[in-house]
Design a protein around this motif. Sequence first.
Motif, PDB file in Angstrom:
ATOM      1  N   HIS A   5       3.435  23.518  -7.910  1.00 21.16           N
ATOM      2  CA  HIS A   5       4.788  23.229  -8.388  1.00 21.16           C
ATOM      3  C   HIS A   5       5.789  24.189  -7.755  1.00 21.16           C
ATOM      4  CE1 HIS A   5       7.771  21.763 -11.307  1.00 21.16           C
ATOM      5  NE2 HIS A   5       8.194  23.015 -11.331  1.00 21.16           N
ATOM      6  N   GLY A   6       6.872  23.628  -7.242  1.00 23.63           N
ATOM      7  CA  GLY A   6       7.916  24.444  -6.645  1.00 23.63           C
ATOM      8  C   GLY A   6       7.647  24.841  -5.208  1.00 23.63           C
ATOM      9  N   ALA A  44       4.859  16.818  -2.293  1.00 24.32           N
ATOM     10  CA  ALA A  44       5.241  16.163  -3.542  1.00 24.32           C
ATOM     11  C   ALA A  44       6.582  15.447  -3.381  1.00 24.32           C
ATOM     12  CB  ALA A  44       5.320  17.191  -4.665  1.00 24.32           C
ATOM     13  N   VAL A  48      12.619  20.144  -6.930  1.00 21.85           N
ATOM     14  CA  VAL A  48      12.800  21.124  -8.008  1.00 21.85           C
ATOM     15  C   VAL A  48      14.092  21.885  -7.754  1.00 21.85           C
ATOM     16  CG1 VAL A  48      11.828  23.131  -9.184  1.00 21.85           C
ATOM     17  CG2 VAL A  48      10.310  21.330  -8.344  1.00 21.85           C
ATOM     18  N   SER A  54      11.919  23.117  -2.529  1.00 22.32           N
ATOM     19  CA  SER A  54      10.762  23.159  -3.416  1.00 22.32           C
ATOM     20  C   SER A  54      10.556  21.809  -4.087  1.00 22.32           C
ATOM     21  CB  SER A  54      10.926  24.252  -4.473  1.00 22.32           C
ATOM     22  OG  SER A  54      12.073  24.030  -5.269  1.00 22.32           O
ATOM     23  N   ALA A  56       7.870  18.981  -6.584  1.00 17.02           N
ATOM     24  CA  ALA A  56       6.983  18.865  -7.749  1.00 17.02           C
ATOM     25  C   ALA A  56       6.274  17.524  -7.718  1.00 17.02           C
ATOM     26  CB  ALA A  56       7.781  19.007  -9.049  1.00 17.02           C
ATOM     27  N   TRP A  57       5.049  17.522  -8.290  1.00 17.44           N
ATOM     28  CA  TRP A  57       4.258  16.295  -8.397  1.00 17.44           C
ATOM     29  C   TRP A  57       4.610  15.511  -9.658  1.00 17.44           C
ATOM     30  CZ3 TRP A  57       2.025  15.164  -4.045  1.00 17.44           C
ATOM     31  CH2 TRP A  57       1.565  16.180  -3.188  1.00 17.44           C
ATOM     32  N   PHE A  59       6.680  15.989 -13.974  1.00 12.64           N
ATOM     33  CA  PHE A  59       7.353  16.850 -14.944  1.00 12.64           C
ATOM     34  C   PHE A  59       6.861  16.531 -16.353  1.00 12.64           C
ATOM     35  CE2 PHE A  59      10.159  16.133 -11.340  1.00 12.64           C
ATOM     36  CZ  PHE A  59      10.537  17.423 -10.993  1.00 12.64           C
ATOM     37  N   SER A  73       3.199  10.121  -7.580  1.00 14.93           N
ATOM     38  CA  SER A  73       2.473  11.124  -6.803  1.00 14.93           C
ATOM     39  C   SER A  73       1.058  10.653  -6.483  1.00 14.93           C
ATOM     40  CB  SER A  73       2.441  12.448  -7.560  1.00 14.93           C
ATOM     41  OG  SER A  73       3.728  13.022  -7.625  1.00 14.93           O
ATOM     42  N   THR A  95      -0.811  22.867  -9.848  1.00 15.50           N
ATOM     43  CA  THR A  95      -0.640  21.438 -10.135  1.00 15.50           C
ATOM     44  C   THR A  95      -1.255  20.583  -9.029  1.00 15.50           C
ATOM     45  OG1 THR A  95       1.565  21.480  -9.129  1.00 15.50           O
ATOM     46  CG2 THR A  95       1.450  21.744 -11.522  1.00 15.50           C
TER      47      THR A  95
END
Length: 226
Positions: A5-6, A44, A48, A54, A56-57, A59, A73, A95
Motif C-alpha cells: 500500500h502506498g 495497483a 493514494v 503512490s 493501492a490495491w 481500501f 485489482s 497488501t
Amino acid sequence: MLHGHGQSIDIFHPKTGFLQCALNGAAQHADQALPRFTLYYSEAPFDVIPELGSKAWGFGMFDTQQIRGLNRSVELVLRQLGQLNPVVGIVGFSTGATLAIIIAALLEKKDRCRLFGVTTTHPPLKFVLSYSGFMLGHRKYRDLYYPSIRTPVLHHIAELDIMIPARMTRRLVKRCRKAKVWTFFGTHYVPRQPETTKTAVEFIFRCIGEESAAEHTDEEEAWVDA
C-alpha cells in the motif's frame, strides 16, 4: 511482483530487484540445469497520493470490511498473468502479499473466481513469497481460505513490524497447507540479508522442482514450519 500500500513499481523495483540477481546467480552456479527468471511487476490501479505516485490495491478495514476496489485489482493481476502465461510464482509485500495469496487461491479452485466476477485459465502457481502478508476477515472472503490454500508459501515475519504484527501473519500461515515461516529481525520492509535471500532462493527452486501444488496430498503437512 506485487507492491504494498502506498508504493508503486518505481518504488518497489529498487527494493526487490536483487531477487532476480540472486535467483539467476544461483542457477548459473548450480550443478544441475536450472531455469532463468524474469521478474514482472504489477502496479495497483488506485491512487493514494497522486503527486508521489503512490498506489493501492483497495481500501477498507482488512479484518472487518469488504475491500473497495479489490475486484478491479484481482482482475488486473489475472489479466497480466494471462498475458504472461505461464507465471510460476508471485512475490508480494504487505497488501501485495495478501493479494498474491488471494490469486493463488483463485488459481487453485477456479470456482472461487465467482467472488470477484472474473475468470481465468492460468494454471495454479508453484509458489508464493509473502512478506508481511495477512488475511482478509470479512465473511465474504472466507472461501478464499477454506479449504486451506495448497500452493507452497514462504511467509516472512519481521519481529519489529508494528504495521503487520507477527500474530496477523501467523493467522494466515494456519490457512496455508504448505507453509514455511522465516522470521527476521527488522521492521516493515522486504529483507535483503544474505541468509534470508538464500532461504527464498532455495524455497523457489524446491517448489519449481516439484509437481503442481494442486496434485499434492497429505504429504504437504510436512512443509509446515511455523
